[in-house]
Design a protein around this motif. Structure first.
Motif, PDB file in Angstrom:
ATOM      1  N   TYR A 288       0.847  -1.197   0.000  1.00 54.44           N
ATOM      2  CA  TYR A 288       0.000   0.000   0.000  1.00 54.44           C
ATOM      3  C   TYR A 288       0.878   1.242   0.000  1.00 54.44           C
ATOM      4  CZ  TYR A 288      -3.070   3.694   1.774  1.00 54.44           C
ATOM      5  OH  TYR A 288      -3.748   4.889   1.944  1.00 54.44           O
TER       6      TYR A 288
ATOM      7  N   SER B 285     -14.606  -1.763  -2.798  1.00 56.18           N
ATOM      8  CA  SER B 285     -14.399  -1.083  -4.076  1.00 56.18           C
ATOM      9  C   SER B 285     -14.564   0.425  -3.957  1.00 56.18           C
ATOM     10  CB  SER B 285     -15.366  -1.624  -5.134  1.00 56.18           C
ATOM     11  OG  SER B 285     -16.706  -1.380  -4.766  1.00 56.18           O
TER      12      SER B 285
ATOM     13  N   HIS C 179      -1.761  -2.357  -6.447  1.00 55.57           N
ATOM     14  CA  HIS C 179      -1.528  -2.985  -5.153  1.00 55.57           C
ATOM     15  C   HIS C 179      -1.514  -4.512  -5.303  1.00 55.57           C
ATOM     16  CE1 HIS C 179      -2.654  -4.387  -1.043  1.00 55.57           C
ATOM     17  NE2 HIS C 179      -1.843  -3.414  -0.673  1.00 55.57           N
TER      18      HIS C 179
ATOM     19  N   TRP D 181      -5.823  -0.129  -6.579  1.00 59.21           N
ATOM     20  CA  TRP D 181      -5.976  -1.502  -6.102  1.00 59.21           C
ATOM     21  C   TRP D 181      -5.400  -2.500  -7.101  1.00 59.21           C
ATOM     22  CZ3 TRP D 181      -6.066  -1.964  -1.324  1.00 59.21           C
ATOM     23  CH2 TRP D 181      -6.909  -1.228  -0.486  1.00 59.21           C
ATOM     24  N   LYS D 182      -5.466  -2.193  -8.399  1.00 62.78           N
ATOM     25  CA  LYS D 182      -4.850  -3.068  -9.396  1.00 62.78           C
ATOM     26  C   LYS D 182      -3.337  -3.092  -9.198  1.00 62.78           C
ATOM     27  CE  LYS D 182      -4.367  -3.899 -14.353  1.00 62.78           C
ATOM     28  NZ  LYS D 182      -4.725  -3.437 -15.731  1.00 62.78           N
TER      29      LYS D 182
ATOM     30  N   TYR E 254      -9.560  -0.468   4.820  1.00 63.62           N
ATOM     31  CA  TYR E 254     -10.349  -1.678   4.588  1.00 63.62           C
ATOM     32  C   TYR E 254     -11.644  -1.581   5.385  1.00 63.62           C
ATOM     33  CZ  TYR E 254      -6.542  -3.977   2.126  1.00 63.62           C
ATOM     34  OH  TYR E 254      -5.566  -4.298   1.210  1.00 63.62           O
TER      35      TYR E 254
ATOM     36  N   GLU F 277      -9.531   2.379  -8.402  1.00 62.64           N
ATOM     37  CA  GLU F 277      -9.449   1.110  -9.119  1.00 62.64           C
ATOM     38  C   GLU F 277      -8.033   0.855  -9.617  1.00 62.64           C
ATOM     39  OE1 GLU F 277     -12.332  -1.314 -10.346  1.00 62.64           O
ATOM     40  OE2 GLU F 277     -12.308  -0.662  -8.247  1.00 62.64           O
TER      41      GLU F 277
END
Length: 226
Positions: free
Chosen positions: A23, A53, A72, A69-70, A48, A66
């Motif tokens: 992260y 999402s 990550h 997170w991809k 979290y 998005e």
């Protein structure tokens, strides 16, 4: 006995340190200074929470979140080779019992190869999940869980975030939450799980009871929500 379904990270495998490091790395690489600077794994519940999402949209646009997170997921997959552990030790034997009985599945937001390799560190081929669905397969987590309920009679999903709880209920499954993963107990409670288990030992006992395998009795009166 019906098939059980598990999330992976934070439930069967303790990846919190890797998740925190990646992260921070993704935040720096992408120069997303609007995202919170997490001091350690204890700060993970800050990001979290709620619907995963949308968890970062308090600070950045959905499209940016998005992409974050991809990236990550890419970083955590790459770093998995350096993980010291695979399956949380208390859970290896109960998973083998489930595999020999009603079977179990894993539905995860991590990459398929990463999860399989980590599971295989501690599980024989016979003890591996009957089905492993990851971010590499199409469809939402709700869609995957609903398919497992329809096709294989899956009855419950065990997760560690409020998002997992919501996916389980949306798919018509019992939602079991563990309080030792990524989210805070407050976020789990707000999502309304059917049962909260405090420790890996509690989850192990619950799995043994489900599979009819002799072992320590589950901890008395785990926290329930209404």
């Amino acid at each position: 006995m019906a098939m059980l379904v598990f999330d992976f990270d934070g439930v069967l495998h303790d990846s919190r340190n890797r998740a925190w490091r990646c992260y921070q790395q993704a935040r720096t690489e992408m120069e997303l200074w609007a995202l919170p600077d997490l001091a350690g794994t204890g700060d993970l519940p800050l990001v979290y929470q709620g619907v995963l999402s949308e968890s970062l949209t308090r600070w950045v646009d959905f499209e940016v979140a998005e992409r974050f997170w991809k990236r990550h997921a890419e970083l955590t997959a790459r770093a998995a080779a350096d993980e010291p552990d695979g399956v949380i030790p208390e859970l290896a034997s109960p998973l083998a019992g489930l595999a020999a009985g009603p079977g179990y599945a894993v539905v995860t937001g991590s990459h398929h190869t990463t999860v399989r390799n980590l599971l295989a560190r501690d599980l024989t081929e016979e003890a591996m999940p009957h089905i492993l669905l990851s971010r590499d397969e199409s469809g939402s987590k709700t869609d995957k869980l609903h398919d497992l309920r329809t096709r294989y009679g899956a009855s419950a999903y065990v997760g560690d975030t409020g998002s997992d709880v919501r996916h389980a209920h949306a798919a018509g499954l019992t939602a079991i939450a563990v309080a030792y993963g990524y989210a805070s107990r407050e976020d789990l409670t707000a999502a309304g799980p059917d049962l909260i288990l405090a420790t890996p030992a509690d989850l192990a006992a619950w799995c043994r009871a489900h599979a009819g395998v002799p072992g320590p009795a589950p901890a008395p009166a785990p926290s329930r929500t209404t």
